[in-house]
Structure formats: C-alpha cells, structure tokens
Design an enzyme around this catalytic site. Structure first.
Site, PDB file in Angstrom:
ATOM      1  N   CYS A 166       0.784  -1.258  -0.094  1.00  0.00           N
ATOM      2  CA  CYS A 166       0.013  -0.082  -0.182  1.00  0.00           C
ATOM      3  C   CYS A 166       0.926   1.083  -0.086  1.00  0.00           C
ATOM      4  CB  CYS A 166      -1.001   0.113   1.266  1.00  0.00           C
ATOM      5  SG  CYS A 166      -2.110   1.450   1.277  1.00  0.00           S
ATOM      6  N   CYS A 167       1.695   1.260   0.718  1.00  0.00           N
ATOM      7  CA  CYS A 167       2.961   2.543   0.956  1.00  0.00           C
ATOM      8  C   CYS A 167       3.694   2.641  -0.575  1.00  0.00           C
ATOM      9  CB  CYS A 167       3.716   2.323   1.951  1.00  0.00           C
ATOM     10  SG  CYS A 167       3.156   2.586   3.836  1.00  0.00           S
ATOM     11  N   CYS A 174      -1.151   8.714   7.032  1.00  0.00           N
ATOM     12  CA  CYS A 174      -2.335   8.381   6.697  1.00  0.00           C
ATOM     13  C   CYS A 174      -3.197   8.138   7.802  1.00  0.00           C
ATOM     14  CB  CYS A 174      -2.226   7.122   5.689  1.00  0.00           C
ATOM     15  SG  CYS A 174      -1.468   7.359   4.166  1.00  0.00           S
ATOM     16  N   CYS A 188      -3.414   4.433   9.365  1.00  0.00           N
ATOM     17  CA  CYS A 188      -1.982   4.151  10.139  1.00  0.00           C
ATOM     18  C   CYS A 188      -1.642   4.859  11.076  1.00  0.00           C
ATOM     19  CB  CYS A 188      -1.196   3.925   8.724  1.00  0.00           C
ATOM     20  SG  CYS A 188      -1.779   2.920   7.616  1.00  0.00           S
ATOM     21  N   CYS A 234       7.782   3.665   5.516  1.00  0.00           N
ATOM     22  CA  CYS A 234       6.903   3.321   4.533  1.00  0.00           C
ATOM     23  C   CYS A 234       7.728   3.238   3.431  1.00  0.00           C
ATOM     24  CB  CYS A 234       6.222   4.561   4.505  1.00  0.00           C
ATOM     25  SG  CYS A 234       7.101   5.870   4.075  1.00  0.00           S
TER      26      CYS A 234
END
Length: 249
Positions: A118-119, A201, A204, A229
């Site tokens: 995702c990162c 985010c 997170c 990240c």
C-alpha cells in the site's frame, strides 16, 4: 550529481541554522530542488523558511488519498498564509485500483507485506515520479524521531534517486522545532495538540502515549524495527544514509 558534493557541503552546513542551510544548498546545487512535505511540524517550519525567503525550491506533497481531514485543512491554511501553491502528487489510478481489488480497502492491517504494498502504491511510486530529473531533495527528517533515523545526516547522496538529499533539521530537537514554529506563528496541524506527534495516513496513525517515541503512533500494530514506509529506506529496510565515500564517480 556527484556524491562528493555532499562531502563538500556537509561541514559548511553543520554550523548553520535552517534558513542559512536552505540558502546555501540553493546557491550551491544547480538544477531543480524539491521539498516534500507531509505537513508535520518539521515540514511546516521548512515550508515557512522556503516561502518567507522566496527560495527557488519547489514545495510538494504526496496526497495518498487517506490523509486526515485536519491535514487537508492545514494544507489550505498554509497556502493562504504564504500565498503559494503546494503541488500535489497522487497515486496512479490503475495500480491503486488493483491494490484495493487484491487486498481490500484496509488490507494493510493484515501483514507487513500488504502494508508495504500500500505504501509503495500510494507513496513510494508517486515520490519516484516527483523526483525524476531533480538535483536536490529536501526532507523534514530529524535524527531523534526514532532509532532508525538516529544517524540521519544533514546532507547525503541518495543512490536510489541519484540526487542530493538534504535533511536540514537532522540535528534539531523537537523542542527546538516547536519553539521556532511558535516564534514565527507557523500554522501547524491541529492533531499535534491531541498527541499525534508524527502524522501520516489516517488509518495508519494514532496518538502517542506518554513515554512513547514520536513515531510509535505510525503503523502501531507492527514491530518497531519495521516502521518505515519506504520513502527513506532501501529494499533491505535500512534507512538510506547516502553512498559510501568510495562511490564518487
């Protein structure tokens, strides 16, 4: 851009304050320089220095699509305060759609690999596009933010992006940064007053508990030694600190 430039600039930058560090780097490094802000307190101080000094340094942010409402509100306030636009770089649609189809909207909670994927889509790949052709990259890293960043240099050569990476607040304490933003009435994220010392985010990031490190609230469900990240680390998960001295070429 040669690694030797970092070696030349490092001793000249060390005794300077933030403003003079940015001025020297702008004078010394030819080509385009980009500052990437996540609107944290360090980044806001650097933005203030760039805008109030009228430096030819681009200010940009990676809009992951999952930022806090307070971060977007600060983005707007910052542009209004300095009468300057902050460029947005966003994830590419096709990879993001594929990521969500594969792992679900919040699949990053279920494994380190899923979170890193995702990162990568939301942050790392957009950063690579942003830094393409850039000579210098300014960040808000501080050495005392976490153990992983404890020996972050003021300037180094970034092998991954082949540019000079400047961390002008590397040797600043958080208290020094807070004092500076208060002195100059720099706008900061409302979440800082609620215990969010490091803000990324929304899904997170949580507030930090008393006694925890600044970045303890980032990816809190993971082990501490895995909490990066990918923007500032290599494939081995180690913080990029620059090229070995013998790499000058």
């Amino acid at each position: 851009m040669k690694p030797s430039i970092a070696e030349t600039l490092a001793p000249r930058l060390a005794p300077l304050d933030l403003d003079h560090r940015l001025v020297l780097v702008r004078e010394f490094i030819p080509g385009r320089i980009v500052f990437t802000t996540s609107f944290g307190i360090e980044d806001q101080l650097i933005t203030h220095s760039i805008f109030t000094q009228g430096l030819d340094i681009d200010v940009a942010t990676i809009d992951t699509g999952r930022l806090f409402p307070e971060t977007y509100e600060l983005w707007e306030r910052t542009e209004a305060r300095y009468a300057r636009r902050i460029r947005a770089v966003c994830p590419q649609a096709a990879p993001l759609e594929a990521l969500i189809e594969d792992q679900g909207i919040n699949g990053f909670y279920y494994s380190v690999e899923a979170r890193k994927a995702c990162c990568h889509v939301r942050k790392v790949e957009p950063l690579s596009r942003l830094l393409a052709g850039v000579s210098g990259w300014v960040t808000g890293l501080r050495a005392d933010q976490s153990q992983a960043r404890s020996d972050a240099p003021i300037i180094a050569f970034d092998e991954t992006h082949r540019l000079l990476k400047l961390n002008p607040l590397a040797d600043y304490t958080r208290d020094a940064v807070v004092a500076a933003v208060e002195e100059f009435s720099v706008p900061i994220n409302a979440l800082h007053a609620k215990g969010f010392l490091s803000i990324g985010c929304a899904p997170c990031t949580r507030a930090v508990l008393p006694g925890e490190s600044e970045r303890a609230g980032r990816w809190w469900w993971e082990e501490d030694n895995k909490k990066e990240c990918g923007l500032h680390v290599g494939e081995d998960g180690v913080l990029r600190r620059g090229a070995p001295q013998e790499a000058d070429q």
